[in-house]
Design a protein around this motif. Structure first.
Motif, PDB file in Angstrom:
ATOM      1  N   ASP A  83       0.831  -1.214   0.000  1.00  0.00           N
ATOM      2  CA  ASP A  83       0.000   0.000   0.000  1.00  0.00           C
ATOM      3  C   ASP A  83       0.860   1.256   0.000  1.00  0.00           C
ATOM      4  O   ASP A  83       0.608   2.203  -0.756  1.00  0.00           O
ATOM      5  N   VAL A  84       1.884   1.262   0.851  1.00  0.00           N
ATOM      6  CA  VAL A  84       2.782   2.419   0.937  1.00  0.00           C
ATOM      7  C   VAL A  84       3.525   2.602  -0.387  1.00  0.00           C
ATOM      8  O   VAL A  84       3.629   3.721  -0.916  1.00  0.00           O
ATOM      9  N   LEU A  85       4.043   1.511  -0.928  1.00  0.00           N
ATOM     10  CA  LEU A  85       4.761   1.600  -2.199  1.00  0.00           C
ATOM     11  C   LEU A  85       3.848   2.091  -3.319  1.00  0.00           C
ATOM     12  O   LEU A  85       4.274   2.920  -4.140  1.00  0.00           O
ATOM     13  N   ASP A  86       2.624   1.601  -3.364  1.00  0.00           N
ATOM     14  CA  ASP A  86       1.695   2.059  -4.397  1.00  0.00           C
ATOM     15  C   ASP A  86       1.436   3.559  -4.297  1.00  0.00           C
ATOM     16  O   ASP A  86       1.407   4.259  -5.318  1.00  0.00           O
ATOM     17  N   GLU A  87       1.276   4.045  -3.087  1.00  0.00           N
ATOM     18  CA  GLU A  87       1.072   5.486  -2.891  1.00  0.00           C
ATOM     19  C   GLU A  87       2.315   6.273  -3.307  1.00  0.00           C
ATOM     20  O   GLU A  87       2.210   7.312  -3.970  1.00  0.00           O
ATOM     21  N   PHE A  88       3.481   5.785  -2.913  1.00  0.00           N
ATOM     22  CA  PHE A  88       4.728   6.477  -3.246  1.00  0.00           C
ATOM     23  C   PHE A  88       4.975   6.434  -4.758  1.00  0.00           C
ATOM     24  O   PHE A  88       5.400   7.432  -5.361  1.00  0.00           O
ATOM     25  N   ILE A  89       4.685   5.303  -5.398  1.00  0.00           N
ATOM     26  CA  ILE A  89       4.825   5.193  -6.853  1.00  0.00           C
ATOM     27  C   ILE A  89       3.924   6.211  -7.544  1.00  0.00           C
ATOM     28  O   ILE A  89       4.342   6.876  -8.499  1.00  0.00           O
ATOM     29  N   ALA A  90       2.711   6.372  -7.063  1.00  0.00           N
ATOM     30  CA  ALA A  90       1.787   7.347  -7.651  1.00  0.00           C
ATOM     31  C   ALA A  90       2.331   8.769  -7.515  1.00  0.00           C
ATOM     32  O   ALA A  90       2.240   9.572  -8.453  1.00  0.00           O
ATOM     33  N   VAL A 147       5.542   9.645  -7.236  1.00  0.00           N
ATOM     34  CA  VAL A 147       6.701   9.763  -8.127  1.00  0.00           C
ATOM     35  C   VAL A 147       6.241   9.915  -9.570  1.00  0.00           C
ATOM     36  O   VAL A 147       6.773  10.750 -10.313  1.00  0.00           O
ATOM     37  N   GLN A 148       5.250   9.135  -9.990  1.00  0.00           N
ATOM     38  CA  GLN A 148       4.737   9.254 -11.353  1.00  0.00           C
ATOM     39  C   GLN A 148       4.168  10.650 -11.612  1.00  0.00           C
ATOM     40  O   GLN A 148       4.390  11.225 -12.680  1.00  0.00           O
ATOM     41  N   GLY A 149       3.458  11.189 -10.645  1.00  0.00           N
ATOM     42  CA  GLY A 149       2.914  12.536 -10.781  1.00  0.00           C
ATOM     43  C   GLY A 149       4.001  13.586 -10.912  1.00  0.00           C
ATOM     44  O   GLY A 149       3.904  14.497 -11.734  1.00  0.00           O
ATOM     45  N   LYS A 150       5.043  13.457 -10.093  1.00  0.00           N
ATOM     46  CA  LYS A 150       6.158  14.408 -10.160  1.00  0.00           C
ATOM     47  C   LYS A 150       6.914  14.260 -11.477  1.00  0.00           C
ATOM     48  O   LYS A 150       7.375  15.257 -12.053  1.00  0.00           O
ATOM     49  N   LEU A 151       7.028  13.029 -11.958  1.00  0.00           N
ATOM     50  CA  LEU A 151       7.721  12.782 -13.219  1.00  0.00           C
ATOM     51  C   LEU A 151       6.999  13.458 -14.381  1.00  0.00           C
ATOM     52  O   LEU A 151       7.624  14.101 -15.223  1.00  0.00           O
ATOM     53  N   VAL A 152       5.690  13.363 -14.390  1.00  0.00           N
ATOM     54  CA  VAL A 152       4.885  13.991 -15.444  1.00  0.00           C
ATOM     55  C   VAL A 152       4.961  15.514 -15.347  1.00  0.00           C
ATOM     56  O   VAL A 152       4.956  16.208 -16.371  1.00  0.00           O
ATOM     57  N   ALA A 153       5.080  16.021 -14.139  1.00  0.00           N
ATOM     58  CA  ALA A 153       5.005  17.473 -13.913  1.00  0.00           C
ATOM     59  C   ALA A 153       6.311  18.222 -14.147  1.00  0.00           C
ATOM     60  O   ALA A 153       6.300  19.447 -14.185  1.00  0.00           O
ATOM     61  N   LEU A 185      14.257   6.084  -9.570  1.00  0.00           N
ATOM     62  CA  LEU A 185      13.530   5.824  -8.327  1.00  0.00           C
ATOM     63  C   LEU A 185      12.301   4.965  -8.596  1.00  0.00           C
ATOM     64  O   LEU A 185      12.016   4.013  -7.869  1.00  0.00           O
ATOM     65  N   LEU A 186      11.593   5.278  -9.667  1.00  0.00           N
ATOM     66  CA  LEU A 186      10.402   4.520 -10.026  1.00  0.00           C
ATOM     67  C   LEU A 186      10.742   3.061 -10.329  1.00  0.00           C
ATOM     68  O   LEU A 186      10.034   2.146  -9.900  1.00  0.00           O
ATOM     69  N   ALA A 187      11.847   2.839 -11.012  1.00  0.00           N
ATOM     70  CA  ALA A 187      12.280   1.467 -11.305  1.00  0.00           C
ATOM     71  C   ALA A 187      12.596   0.721 -10.011  1.00  0.00           C
ATOM     72  O   ALA A 187      12.217  -0.448  -9.845  1.00  0.00           O
ATOM     73  N   ASN A 188      13.257   1.393  -9.086  1.00  0.00           N
ATOM     74  CA  ASN A 188      13.595   0.778  -7.802  1.00  0.00           C
ATOM     75  C   ASN A 188      12.336   0.452  -7.005  1.00  0.00           C
ATOM     76  O   ASN A 188      12.211  -0.638  -6.433  1.00  0.00           O
ATOM     77  N   LEU A 189      11.409   1.375  -6.961  1.00  0.00           N
ATOM     78  CA  LEU A 189      10.160   1.152  -6.226  1.00  0.00           C
ATOM     79  C   LEU A 189       9.350   0.016  -6.836  1.00  0.00           C
ATOM     80  O   LEU A 189       8.757  -0.796  -6.116  1.00  0.00           O
ATOM     81  N   THR A 190       9.338  -0.061  -8.150  1.00  0.00           N
ATOM     82  CA  THR A 190       8.612  -1.126  -8.839  1.00  0.00           C
ATOM     83  C   THR A 190       9.227  -2.488  -8.524  1.00  0.00           C
ATOM     84  O   THR A 190       8.513  -3.465  -8.290  1.00  0.00           O
TER      85      THR A 190
END
Length: 71
Positions: A19-26, A28-34, A47-52
């Motif tokens: 759950d924590v990783l899913d929230e953190f991945i979301a 990171v994805q938002g910051k990556l797009v922004a 970071l996203l690859a590591n979290l995945t």
């Protein structure tokens, strides 16, 4: 602690970590797009690859049937 309790504790902890990783991945994805900053994008992509990768590890404990089905 019995084997069943131990397994239940591992399952619960792994699910919480997922759950924590899913929230953190979301996040990171938002910051990556922004961002347009190339260095930040590279860093966030790493970071996203590591979290995945971490997520896949916890998924093996939290939902072993899902992992077996996906393989």
């Amino acid at each position: 602690m019995t084997k069943t309790n131990f397994s239940s504790e591992i399952f619960s902890a792994a699910t919480l970590h997922l759950d924590v990783l899913d929230e953190f991945i979301a996040v990171v994805q938002g910051k990556l797009v922004a961002t347009d900053n190339a260095f930040a994008r590279d860093s966030l992509t790493d970071l996203l690859a590591n979290l995945t990768e971490q997520r896949e590890t916890y998924l093996a404990f939290a939902a072993p049937t899902m992992v077996a089905t996906a393989a």
